[in-house]
Design a protein around this motif. Structure first.
Motif, mmCIF file in Angstrom:
data_model
loop_
_atom_site.group_PDB
_atom_site.id
_atom_site.type_symbol
_atom_site.label_atom_id
_atom_site.label_comp_id
_atom_site.label_asym_id
_atom_site.label_seq_id
_atom_site.Cartn_x
_atom_site.Cartn_y
_atom_site.Cartn_z
ATOM 1 N N GLN A 130 0.824 -1.204 0.000
ATOM 2 C CA GLN A 130 0.000 0.000 0.000
ATOM 3 C C GLN A 130 0.865 1.264 0.000
ATOM 4 O OE1 GLN A 130 -3.110 -0.051 2.944
ATOM 5 N NE2 GLN A 130 -3.987 -1.951 2.182
ATOM 6 N N SER A 131 1.864 1.245 -0.868
ATOM 7 C CA SER A 131 2.741 2.405 -1.020
ATOM 8 C C SER A 131 3.246 2.475 -2.455
ATOM 9 C CB SER A 131 3.939 2.317 -0.061
ATOM 10 O OG SER A 131 4.751 1.198 -0.388
ATOM 11 N N LEU A 132 3.802 3.630 -2.817
ATOM 12 C CA LEU A 132 4.365 3.857 -4.150
ATOM 13 C C LEU A 132 3.331 3.742 -5.268
ATOM 14 C CD1 LEU A 132 7.671 1.804 -3.715
ATOM 15 C CD2 LEU A 132 7.479 4.292 -3.818
ATOM 16 N N LEU A 133 2.050 3.770 -4.913
ATOM 17 C CA LEU A 133 1.008 3.635 -5.934
ATOM 18 C C LEU A 133 0.991 4.856 -6.859
ATOM 19 C CD1 LEU A 133 -1.237 1.842 -6.993
ATOM 20 C CD2 LEU A 133 -2.827 2.966 -5.426
ATOM 21 N N GLY A 134 1.445 6.001 -6.340
ATOM 22 C CA GLY A 134 1.508 7.193 -7.169
ATOM 23 C C GLY A 134 2.369 6.986 -8.405
ATOM 24 N N ILE A 194 14.689 10.244 -7.699
ATOM 25 C CA ILE A 194 15.853 10.832 -7.017
ATOM 26 C C ILE A 194 15.387 11.730 -5.869
ATOM 27 C CG2 ILE A 194 17.836 12.376 -7.310
ATOM 28 C CD1 ILE A 194 17.989 11.421 -10.230
ATOM 29 N N TYR A 195 14.323 12.490 -6.112
ATOM 30 C CA TYR A 195 13.776 13.389 -5.100
ATOM 31 C C TYR A 195 13.207 12.609 -3.913
ATOM 32 C CZ TYR A 195 10.925 17.130 -3.093
ATOM 33 O OH TYR A 195 10.365 18.051 -2.242
ATOM 34 N N ASP A 196 12.570 11.455 -4.180
ATOM 35 C CA ASP A 196 11.923 10.652 -3.131
ATOM 36 C C ASP A 196 12.848 9.584 -2.550
ATOM 37 O OD1 ASP A 196 9.584 12.087 -3.472
ATOM 38 O OD2 ASP A 196 8.720 10.660 -4.886
ATOM 39 N N ARG A 197 14.116 9.700 -2.788
ATOM 40 C CA ARG A 197 15.062 8.643 -2.418
ATOM 41 C C ARG A 197 15.009 8.282 -0.933
ATOM 42 N NH1 ARG A 197 19.048 6.457 -5.308
ATOM 43 N NH2 ARG A 197 20.866 5.525 -4.272
ATOM 44 N N GLN A 198 14.782 9.262 -0.085
ATOM 45 C CA GLN A 198 14.792 9.025 1.363
ATOM 46 C C GLN A 198 13.463 8.461 1.876
ATOM 47 O OE1 GLN A 198 17.676 9.397 2.900
ATOM 48 N NE2 GLN A 198 18.575 10.200 1.005
ATOM 49 N N LEU A 199 12.452 8.386 1.017
ATOM 50 C CA LEU A 199 11.122 7.979 1.467
ATOM 51 C C LEU A 199 10.815 6.502 1.200
ATOM 52 C CD1 LEU A 199 9.095 11.087 0.209
ATOM 53 C CD2 LEU A 199 10.081 10.680 2.482
ATOM 54 N N MET A 200 11.767 5.785 0.615
ATOM 55 C CA MET A 200 11.548 4.374 0.293
ATOM 56 C C MET A 200 12.822 3.587 0.543
ATOM 57 S SD MET A 200 11.562 4.572 -3.902
ATOM 58 C CE MET A 200 10.566 6.062 -4.002
ATOM 59 N N PRO A 201 12.707 2.253 0.643
ATOM 60 C CA PRO A 201 13.915 1.441 0.812
ATOM 61 C C PRO A 201 14.914 1.707 -0.311
ATOM 62 C CG PRO A 201 11.965 0.112 1.199
ATOM 63 C CD PRO A 201 11.481 1.438 0.683
#
Length: 249
Positions: A130-134, A194-201
């Motif tokens: 239930q993540s990264l669906l965007g 690259i911008y979301d790098r810290q928000l996912m494994p």
């Protein structure tokens, strides 16, 4: 764990696409003469891909309009409509993978199989977590071009002349949407990763970065082939025929 509605939608979509292809064998929709017997599977496959691309283009745009949070928070935004739309798309990839294994030579179709397995695995993982669906929904914008890309193949199958207005209009829309909504969207996704790098494994981010870059390169190669076949070659043939006609005259 996948919710019951998501699982049901995924499996139902797989069954619906299978029934659709069986329906084509008994329907009033005429197959092109060249694809009426031995190559009939290829025609059904392209028609199924065209339907899937049309579905993804419409529902994907609707989901992004109704839930714009998918654009601003691509990692954590998750709601039922987007999940069900993605599940239906995953059902198509599951069906097409099984269909290819059943009807095509694996040695020849392995690139498509590898692509489908990757997309299906990643898509189900997004739905499961239930993540990264965007990212999944943004990638459906690519299928806007898929409509014109598959329509090009159908026009060729039915023998529509490349000089016809219908083919030329589709060619124009194909190239414009290819650059803007296939290559362009993938480039934007690369920047967002690259911008979301810290928000996912980290391993997920690296995998998606590499996979997206590879797909961009492949798409640029395919675009070059389309331009070479439909634009450069056609213009060369037209000039050659014109010159020959003048000389004969």
């Amino acid at each position: 764990m996948l919710s019951l509605p998501v699982t049901t939608t995924l499996l139902s979509s797989c069954v619906v696409f299978e029934l659709f292809k069986q329906f084509l064998d008994t329907s009033f929709i005429p197959a092109p003469h060249k694809y009426a017997s031995e190559k009939r599977h290829k025609w059904k496959n392209i028609l199924g891909s065209f339907i899937h691309a049309s579905y993804c283009a419409v529902t994907g745009i609707c989901c992004l309009i109704l839930t714009p949070e998918y654009l601003s928070d691509r990692v954590n935004t998750f709601e039922q409509n987007g999940a069900l739309m993605s599940a239906a798309s995953m059902g198509y990839f599951l069906h097409d993978t099984l269909d290819s294994l059943r009807n095509q030579n694996v040695a020849q179709s392995w690139p498509i199989l590898l692509h489908h397995v990757f997309i299906f695995s990643v898509g189900v993982k997004f739905l499961w977590r239930q993540s990264l669906l965007g990212y999944g929904l943004i990638s459906t914008l690519v299928e806007v071009n898929g409509v014109f890309l598959h329509l090009r193949q159908l026009l060729l199958m039915y023998g529509v002349p490349k000089q016809s207005k219908l083919y030329k209009i589709n060619l124009f829309l194909n190239i414009i949407t290819y650059l803007g909504l296939r290559v362009g969207v993938l480039v934007v996704m690369e920047i967002c990763l690259i911008y979301d790098r810290q928000l996912m494994p980290l391993w997920v981010n690296n995998l998606m970065l590499v996979a997206t870059l590879v797909i961009i390169v492949i798409n640029l190669v395919l675009l070059h082939r389309i331009i070479k076949v439909d634009v450069i070659s056609e213009n060369s043939d037209f000039k050659l025929n014109t010159r020959k006609h003048v000389m004969d005259w």
